[in-house]
Design a protein around this motif. Structure first.
Motif, PDB file in Angstrom:
ATOM      1  N   SER A 115      87.286  44.808  13.750  1.00 48.50           N
ATOM      2  CA  SER A 115      85.830  44.846  13.629  1.00 48.50           C
ATOM      3  C   SER A 115      85.292  43.419  13.531  1.00 48.50           C
ATOM      4  O   SER A 115      85.905  42.560  12.890  1.00 48.50           O
ATOM      5  CB  SER A 115      85.407  45.630  12.388  1.00 48.50           C
ATOM      6  OG  SER A 115      84.017  45.514  12.172  1.00 48.50           O
ATOM      7  N   MET A 116      84.167  43.180  14.182  1.00 42.36           N
ATOM      8  CA  MET A 116      83.483  41.899  14.010  1.00 42.36           C
ATOM      9  C   MET A 116      82.028  42.147  13.596  1.00 42.36           C
ATOM     10  O   MET A 116      81.152  41.327  13.813  1.00 42.36           O
ATOM     11  CB  MET A 116      83.531  41.069  15.295  1.00 42.36           C
ATOM     12  CG  MET A 116      82.866  41.692  16.502  1.00 42.36           C
ATOM     13  SD  MET A 116      82.829  40.548  17.921  1.00 42.36           S
ATOM     14  CE  MET A 116      82.047  41.600  19.159  1.00 42.36           C
ATOM     15  N   SER A 175      80.301  42.055  10.994  1.00 43.40           N
ATOM     16  CA  SER A 175      79.570  41.120  10.138  1.00 43.40           C
ATOM     17  C   SER A 175      79.108  39.880  10.885  1.00 43.40           C
ATOM     18  O   SER A 175      78.242  39.157  10.398  1.00 43.40           O
ATOM     19  CB  SER A 175      80.447  40.685   8.955  1.00 43.40           C
ATOM     20  OG  SER A 175      80.752  41.775   8.129  1.00 43.40           O
ATOM     21  N   LEU A 211      75.995  36.495   4.432  1.00 43.54           N
ATOM     22  CA  LEU A 211      76.720  36.041   5.616  1.00 43.54           C
ATOM     23  C   LEU A 211      76.330  34.615   5.960  1.00 43.54           C
ATOM     24  O   LEU A 211      75.150  34.292   6.030  1.00 43.54           O
ATOM     25  CB  LEU A 211      76.418  36.953   6.799  1.00 43.54           C
ATOM     26  CG  LEU A 211      77.113  36.617   8.111  1.00 43.54           C
ATOM     27  CD1 LEU A 211      78.620  36.774   7.966  1.00 43.54           C
ATOM     28  CD2 LEU A 211      76.607  37.511   9.233  1.00 43.54           C
ATOM     29  N   CYS A 244      88.683  36.809  11.580  1.00 45.25           N
ATOM     30  CA  CYS A 244      87.850  36.264  10.518  1.00 45.25           C
ATOM     31  C   CYS A 244      87.469  37.365   9.522  1.00 45.25           C
ATOM     32  O   CYS A 244      87.583  37.197   8.310  1.00 45.25           O
ATOM     33  CB  CYS A 244      86.596  35.653  11.148  1.00 45.25           C
ATOM     34  SG  CYS A 244      85.593  34.690  10.036  1.00 45.25           S
ATOM     35  N   GLU A 245      87.030  38.496  10.061  1.00 43.66           N
ATOM     36  CA  GLU A 245      86.616  39.614   9.208  1.00 43.66           C
ATOM     37  C   GLU A 245      87.780  40.137   8.379  1.00 43.66           C
ATOM     38  O   GLU A 245      87.619  40.501   7.217  1.00 43.66           O
ATOM     39  CB  GLU A 245      86.062  40.728  10.091  1.00 43.66           C
ATOM     40  CG  GLU A 245      85.413  41.866   9.352  1.00 43.66           C
ATOM     41  CD  GLU A 245      83.897  41.873   9.473  1.00 43.66           C
ATOM     42  OE1 GLU A 245      83.246  42.298   8.511  1.00 43.66           O
ATOM     43  OE2 GLU A 245      83.390  41.455  10.505  1.00 43.66           O
ATOM     44  N   SER A 246      88.978  40.166   8.977  1.00 45.71           N
ATOM     45  CA  SER A 246      90.127  40.733   8.270  1.00 45.71           C
ATOM     46  C   SER A 246      90.572  39.874   7.096  1.00 45.71           C
ATOM     47  O   SER A 246      91.174  40.381   6.153  1.00 45.71           O
ATOM     48  CB  SER A 246      91.293  40.915   9.250  1.00 45.71           C
ATOM     49  OG  SER A 246      91.923  39.676   9.538  1.00 45.71           O
ATOM     50  N   GLU A 272      88.530  38.112   5.139  1.00 48.47           N
ATOM     51  CA  GLU A 272      87.484  37.939   4.142  1.00 48.47           C
ATOM     52  C   GLU A 272      87.757  38.729   2.871  1.00 48.47           C
ATOM     53  O   GLU A 272      88.113  39.907   2.924  1.00 48.47           O
ATOM     54  CB  GLU A 272      86.127  38.373   4.705  1.00 48.47           C
ATOM     55  CG  GLU A 272      85.693  37.659   5.961  1.00 48.47           C
ATOM     56  CD  GLU A 272      85.189  36.251   5.702  1.00 48.47           C
ATOM     57  OE1 GLU A 272      85.181  35.816   4.539  1.00 48.47           O
ATOM     58  OE2 GLU A 272      84.812  35.584   6.664  1.00 48.47           O
ATOM     59  N   LYS A 285      80.622  35.823   3.449  1.00 53.44           N
ATOM     60  CA  LYS A 285      81.533  35.952   4.587  1.00 53.44           C
ATOM     61  C   LYS A 285      81.407  34.683   5.414  1.00 53.44           C
ATOM     62  O   LYS A 285      80.307  34.315   5.815  1.00 53.44           O
ATOM     63  CB  LYS A 285      81.183  37.186   5.418  1.00 53.44           C
ATOM     64  CG  LYS A 285      81.495  38.505   4.720  1.00 53.44           C
ATOM     65  CD  LYS A 285      81.235  39.670   5.651  1.00 53.44           C
ATOM     66  CE  LYS A 285      81.602  40.990   4.985  1.00 53.44           C
ATOM     67  NZ  LYS A 285      83.036  41.123   4.717  1.00 53.44           N
TER      68      LYS A 285
END
Length: 436
Positions: A13-14, A16, A163, A263-265, A267, A273
Motif C-alpha cells: 500500500s502507498m 499515505s 504526513l 516506505c509505508e511498511s 513506518e 509518516k
C-alpha cells in the motif's frame, strides 16, 4: 527506535503517500468533485467523517437565511427568486471559494478516489495557516449571503494527518501560490481546478524523477523537466526535451509504487509518516537486526529468488529491501499487473492533459495556453511585472523548464497576449505583466 517493533510482510500500500490504487476501477474521479472537497478542507469546514454533519449545518444555514430574507423583504416573491437563482441553480457556489461547499452532496461521503487526491494535496498546504476568503464587488443579495455564511462558518486551520510531504520544496511553492490565489478570490474561483490539476501533475512528475534518489538522505531538489508550448513544433534534435522531458518521468514511474509501499511498511504507527529519504536518516544501527529479519521474511513470503549477503549497515539493508520491493512486481511475478495498473493510470489520468505525441520527437510534455497563463500570474504574484528571465526562473522553481526554442515561443506568446513591456530596443530588458 523509529521502525515498527516487529516488521512483517503485508499487502502493498502507498495510500499515505500517493492517491492511485492498484485497482484501476477505483481510480476514476472527477476534478470538479476534487475541487469541492479540497476547498472544504482548505478552510477547515469538514473532516472526512463529518460531511453528513456539515450537511445538517448547511441545511440549518439555509433555513436561517430564508427567515432573514423574508423578514428583510416585504415582497413574498423575493425569497422565491433568490432561492431559484442561488440555491436551485447553485449560483451560491460562485460567490466565494468557501461557498463551493454547497456543491458537496451526501454522496461525497463515499468519494474514495477524490478523497485520496485531496489527501495528497493537503500535504502541500502551509501548516498552521488560515487561508483568506475575502471577496469584493458582490451585489446586495450576494453580500448578505456571504456575510451570513462567514458569521456561521468561520475559517479554521486545515486538518493535518501527520504526513510529511515527499517534496518539501515543491510544497513550499504550492503554499505560496495558493496564498496568492486565495488573496484574489474571484480569480481563485475561476482557476482553482486548473491549479489543482497542474500541481497534482507537477508533484507526480517530480516524484517520479527523484523517487530512486532516496539514498542521498536529503530533501530532494526540484529537478529539470522540459516542456514545450502547445503552439510549438518539436523535433528529435532538441536534446533537453529528449533527455529531461517526458521520457525521464516515464522511466521511473514503475518505481513509485514499490518505493512508497516500502516506505509505508517501515513506518511506525505512532507520529509522523516520513518519506524514505527521511527514514534513512532516522534509522540507527540497532535497527539492523529488525531490517535483516524483515528482508528474509519478505523474500520468502513473495517467493523471490534473491541471494543476499550479510548487511553491514542500515543503508545497505534498506537498499536490499528496495530492490526486493521492486522485484515482486517484475515481469512474470504474480504481482506484476498491480504496478502496471498504477503506471497506466498515472499516464492516462494525471499526465494525460500535459502530454502530446509530436512526430519524430515522440511523446513530450506540453503546456497549453490556459495553464501557461495561470502559471504566469502565479509567478508574478503580487508584483505588477517581472523580468522575463525571472519569470523563467520562477517556472523552474515549480519544475517547469524551457529550452531556447521554447523561450522564444514564450516571448511570442506574451507579445500576442499584450502583456510584455520592452525597456530597450535591443529587447535585453523584457518585462512580463500579470493579467489580473
Amino acid at each position: 527506535m523509529y521502525l515498527k517493533a516487529d516488521l512483517k510482510p503485508s499487502s502493498n500500500s502507498m495510500a499515505s503517500f500517493y492517491p492511485i490504487s492498484t485497482n484501476e476501477n477505483s481510480n476514476d474521479f472527477e476534478w470538479d468533485l476534487v475541487t469541492n472537497l479540497f476547498l472544504s478542507e482548505l478552510y477547515g469546514l469538514t473532516a472526512e467523517k463529518k460531511i453528513n454533519k456539515l450537511r445538517e449545518n448547511l441545511d440549518q444555514f439555509y433555513k436561517d437565511l430564508e427567515q432573514q430574507f423574508k423578514a428583510d423583504f416585504l415582497d413574498e416573491k423575493a425569497w422565491e427568486m433568490i432561492n431559484n437563482i442561488y440555491f436551485r441553480e447553485n449560483n451560491i457556489a460562485k460567490i466565494s471559494p468557501k461557498l463551493r461547499i454547497f456543491s458537496l452532496t451526501d454522496e461525497s461521503q463515499g468519494l474514495s478516489a477524490e478523497k485520496r487526491i485531496v489527501a495528497l494535496l493537503k500535504t502541500l498546504l502551509k501548516n498552521e495557516f488560515i487561508y483568506t476568503n475575502d471577496v469584493t464587488n458582490l451585489n446586495f443579495i450576494e453580500q448578505k449571503i456571504y456575510e451570513k455564511f462567514e458569521s456561521v462558518f468561520q475559517s479554521q486551520y486545515p486538518n493535518y494527518d501527520g504526513l510529511i510531504t515527499y517534496l518539501p520544496k515543491l510544497s513550499s511553492i504550492f503554499s505560496k501560490d495558493l496564498i496568492f490565489l486565495t488573496n484574489h478570490s474571484k480569480y481563485f474561483l475561476e482557476n482553482i481546478q486548473l491549479f489543482l490539476e497542474l500541481y497534482t501533475f507537477l508533484y507526480t512528475a517530480q516524484l517520479s524523477i527523484i523517487i530512486n534518489g532516496w539514498k542521498e538522505a536529503s530533501e530532494p531538489d526540484i529537478k529539470d523537466c522540459y516542456f514545450i508550448l502547445d503552439t510549438e513544433k518539436a523535433s528529435r534534435e532538441r536534446a533537453s526535451l529528449q533527455r529531461s522531458g517526458y521520457k525521464l518521468v516515464e522511466k521511473n514511474l514503475d518505481s513509485i509504487f514499490p518505493t512508497l509501499a516500502l516506505c509505508e511498511s517501515l513506518e511506525s504507527s505512532k507520529g509522523h509518516k516520513y518519506p524514505l529519504w527521511k527514514i534513512v536518516t532516522l534509522l540507527e544501527e540497532d535497527d539492523l537486526p529488525n531490517l535483516e529479519s524483515y528482508f528474509d521474511a519478505f523474500i520468502e513470503n513473495r517467493n523471490l529468488k534473491i541471494n543476499r549477503n550479510k548487511f553491514n549497515t542500515v543503508h545497505s539493508a534498506c537498499e536490499a529491501l528496495h530492490q526486493a520491493y521492486k522485484a515482486q512486481f517484475a515481469k512474470g511475478e504474480t504481482r506484476a499487473s498491480r504496478n502496471s495498473n498504477i503506471v497506466r493510470t498515472i499516464k492516462n489520468i494525471i499526465l494525460k492533459p500535459f502530454i502530446q505525441t509530436r512526430g519524430s520527437a515522440g511523446t513530450v510534455f506540453v503546456l497549453t495556453q490556459e495553464y501557461l497563463l495561470l502559471l504566469t500570474n502565479l509567478v508574478i504574484g503580487e508584483r505588477d511585472k517581472l523580468r522575463l528571465y525571472e519569470v523563467i526562473k520562477e517556472f523552474e522553481l515549480r519544475g517547469i523548464f524551457f529550452d531556447k526554442e521554447s523561450r522564444k515561443a514564450l516571448v511570442s506568446f506574451y507579445e500576442r497576449l499584450g502583456n510584455v513591456e520592452k525597456m530597450s530596443d535591443s529587447g535585453d530588458a523584457i518585462y512580463v505583466k500579470k493579467t489580473i
